[in-house]
Design a protein around this motif. Structure first.
Motif, PDB file in Angstrom:
ATOM      1  N   GLY A 193      10.984  66.910  -3.014  1.00 48.94           N
ATOM      2  CA  GLY A 193      11.768  65.618  -3.181  1.00 48.94           C
ATOM      3  C   GLY A 193      11.101  64.570  -3.604  1.00 48.94           C
ATOM      4  N   TYR A 194      11.695  63.275  -3.696  1.00 51.20           N
ATOM      5  CA  TYR A 194      11.119  62.219  -4.055  1.00 51.20           C
ATOM      6  C   TYR A 194      11.537  61.081  -2.939  1.00 51.20           C
ATOM      7  N   GLY A 195      10.281  60.229  -2.875  1.00 46.46           N
ATOM      8  CA  GLY A 195      10.756  59.066  -1.863  1.00 46.46           C
ATOM      9  C   GLY A 195      10.850  57.949  -3.019  1.00 46.46           C
ATOM     10  N   ILE A 196      12.142  57.134  -2.800  1.00 45.59           N
ATOM     11  CA  ILE A 196      12.326  56.032  -4.050  1.00 45.59           C
ATOM     12  C   ILE A 196      12.237  54.863  -2.723  1.00 45.59           C
ATOM     13  N   ALA A 197      11.487  53.749  -3.745  1.00 41.85           N
ATOM     14  CA  ALA A 197      11.689  52.354  -3.124  1.00 41.85           C
ATOM     15  C   ALA A 197      12.827  51.595  -3.531  1.00 41.85           C
ATOM     16  N   PRO A 198      13.650  51.381  -2.162  1.00 43.62           N
ATOM     17  CA  PRO A 198      14.862  50.822  -2.659  1.00 43.62           C
ATOM     18  C   PRO A 198      14.560  49.442  -3.406  1.00 43.62           C
ATOM     19  N   HIS A 199      13.496  48.675  -3.324  1.00 45.97           N
ATOM     20  CA  HIS A 199      13.252  47.510  -3.970  1.00 45.97           C
ATOM     21  C   HIS A 199      13.063  47.793  -5.365  1.00 45.97           C
ATOM     22  N   CYS A 200      12.826  48.796  -5.664  1.00 50.26           N
ATOM     23  CA  CYS A 200      12.559  49.204  -7.104  1.00 50.26           C
ATOM     24  C   CYS A 200      13.810  49.652  -7.942  1.00 50.26           C
ATOM     25  N   LEU A 201      15.161  49.489  -7.271  1.00 52.23           N
ATOM     26  CA  LEU A 201      16.265  49.706  -7.948  1.00 52.23           C
ATOM     27  C   LEU A 201      16.643  48.346  -8.969  1.00 52.23           C
ATOM     28  N   ASP A 202      17.437  48.554  -9.800  1.00 50.59           N
ATOM     29  CA  ASP A 202      17.899  47.701 -10.673  1.00 50.59           C
ATOM     30  C   ASP A 202      19.143  46.908  -9.736  1.00 50.59           C
ATOM     31  N   THR A 203      19.844  47.580  -9.281  1.00 53.91           N
ATOM     32  CA  THR A 203      21.108  46.915  -8.217  1.00 53.91           C
ATOM     33  C   THR A 203      20.832  47.346  -6.753  1.00 53.91           C
ATOM     34  N   GLU A 204      20.780  46.205  -5.857  1.00 53.76           N
ATOM     35  CA  GLU A 204      21.069  46.741  -4.490  1.00 53.76           C
ATOM     36  C   GLU A 204      22.042  47.528  -3.968  1.00 53.76           C
ATOM     37  N   ALA A 205      21.745  48.641  -3.151  1.00 51.88           N
ATOM     38  CA  ALA A 205      22.899  49.472  -2.414  1.00 51.88           C
ATOM     39  C   ALA A 205      23.661  48.575  -1.604  1.00 51.88           C
ATOM     40  N   LYS A 206      24.755  49.027  -1.614  1.00 49.68           N
ATOM     41  CA  LYS A 206      25.655  48.203  -0.805  1.00 49.68           C
ATOM     42  C   LYS A 206      25.589  48.289   0.905  1.00 49.68           C
ATOM     43  N   LYS A 207      24.951  49.179   1.225  1.00 48.87           N
ATOM     44  CA  LYS A 207      24.565  49.538   2.611  1.00 48.87           C
ATOM     45  C   LYS A 207      23.179  50.117   2.755  1.00 48.87           C
ATOM     46  N   VAL A 208      22.121  49.851   3.653  1.00 53.81           N
ATOM     47  CA  VAL A 208      21.278  50.225   3.976  1.00 53.81           C
ATOM     48  C   VAL A 208      21.032  50.427   5.364  1.00 53.81           C
ATOM     49  N   LYS A 209      20.649  51.762   5.785  1.00 53.50           N
ATOM     50  CA  LYS A 209      20.471  52.090   7.301  1.00 53.50           C
ATOM     51  C   LYS A 209      18.673  52.592   7.387  1.00 53.50           C
ATOM     52  N   THR A 210      18.149  51.678   8.272  1.00 55.87           N
ATOM     53  CA  THR A 210      16.805  51.825   8.392  1.00 55.87           C
ATOM     54  C   THR A 210      16.391  52.696   9.436  1.00 55.87           C
ATOM     55  N   GLU A 211      15.340  53.691   9.348  1.00 58.72           N
ATOM     56  CA  GLU A 211      14.917  54.568  10.428  1.00 58.72           C
ATOM     57  C   GLU A 211      13.489  54.413  10.568  1.00 58.72           C
ATOM     58  N   LYS A 212      12.760  54.027  11.575  1.00 62.38           N
ATOM     59  CA  LYS A 212      11.516  53.915  11.818  1.00 62.38           C
ATOM     60  C   LYS A 212      10.850  55.399  11.942  1.00 62.38           C
ATOM     61  N   PHE A 213       9.956  55.589  11.291  1.00 58.23           N
ATOM     62  CA  PHE A 213       9.243  56.578  11.473  1.00 58.23           C
ATOM     63  C   PHE A 213       7.389  56.613  12.073  1.00 58.23           C
ATOM     64  N   ASP A 214       7.078  57.172  13.093  1.00 59.43           N
ATOM     65  CA  ASP A 214       6.056  56.819  13.722  1.00 59.43           C
ATOM     66  C   ASP A 214       4.960  57.953  12.875  1.00 59.43           C
ATOM     67  N   GLY A 215       4.341  57.569  11.727  1.00 64.48           N
ATOM     68  CA  GLY A 215       3.494  58.148  10.937  1.00 64.48           C
ATOM     69  C   GLY A 215       2.101  58.093  11.448  1.00 64.48           C
ATOM     70  N   GLN A 216       1.727  57.092  12.309  1.00 62.93           N
ATOM     71  CA  GLN A 216       0.455  57.231  12.983  1.00 62.93           C
ATOM     72  C   GLN A 216       0.339  58.383  13.982  1.00 62.93           C
ATOM     73  N   ARG A 217       1.354  59.103  14.158  1.00 63.27           N
ATOM     74  CA  ARG A 217       1.438  59.999  14.983  1.00 63.27           C
ATOM     75  C   ARG A 217       2.304  61.209  14.212  1.00 63.27           C
ATOM     76  N   TRP A 218       2.018  61.419  13.107  1.00 64.29           N
ATOM     77  CA  TRP A 218       2.641  62.151  11.969  1.00 64.29           C
ATOM     78  C   TRP A 218       3.343  63.518  12.451  1.00 64.29           C
ATOM     79  N   GLU A 219       2.501  64.551  12.777  1.00 60.69           N
ATOM     80  CA  GLU A 219       3.057  65.708  13.314  1.00 60.69           C
ATOM     81  C   GLU A 219       4.022  65.664  14.250  1.00 60.69           C
ATOM     82  N   GLU A 220       3.833  64.906  15.256  1.00 61.20           N
ATOM     83  CA  GLU A 220       4.598  64.830  16.617  1.00 61.20           C
ATOM     84  C   GLU A 220       5.920  64.202  16.208  1.00 61.20           C
TER      85      GLU A 220
END
Length: 134
Positions: free
Chosen positions: A93-120
């Motif tokens: 797949g592709y990870g898309i930067a929402p701030h690079c879209l021409d129009t804002e999404a109507k709604k955004v849900k954010t999930e924090k991901f602990d990439g410092q402990r990626w595998e876990e």
């Protein structure tokens, strides 16, 4: 709207790289704290390869990899902006930067991901299913 998905268009700062993507109206944005995502403030949502189309700028893209080299961090070689990349969590797949879209999404849900402990963190998250859900 196609199958509950909305077509968004976006691109880099200088306009050389342009794309379109089919994604839900409510975007599930991942906020990762790995060393690279923190430096570049990489918030992104993931879509399947079939939901993404590069419209222009293929020759302007440069790729950076590190550590496992699984993620392909692409960015515009002219302006340096990364509008999308291939994430380690979803190499189909592709990870898309929402701030690079021409129009804002109507709604955004954010999930924090602990990439410092990626595998876990990856084992505990539902991040691997994002591209399949959308």
């Amino acid at each position: 709207m196609e199958g509950g998905l909305v077509k968004y268009k976006g691109g880099c700062h200088c306009g050389a790289v342009r794309f379109e993507v089919w994604a839900p109206q409510t975007l599930n944005v991942i906020e990762c704290n790995c060393s690279l995502c923190v430096k570049k403030q990489n918030k992104h949502f993931v879509v399947a390869l079939s939901q993404f189309k590069l419209l222009s700028g293929h020759d302007n893209l440069t790729t950076y990899t590190f550590n496992t080299h699984a993620a392909k961090h692409t960015f515009c070689s002219t302006c340096g902006v990364q509008p999308f990349y291939i994430p380690r969590s979803n190499p189909d797949g592709y990870g898309i930067a929402p701030h690079c879209l021409d129009t804002e999404a109507k709604k955004v849900k954010t999930e924090k991901f602990d990439g410092q402990r990626w595998e876990e963190a990856f084992k505990k998250s539902n991040i691997s299913t994002y591209s399949k859900k959308q």
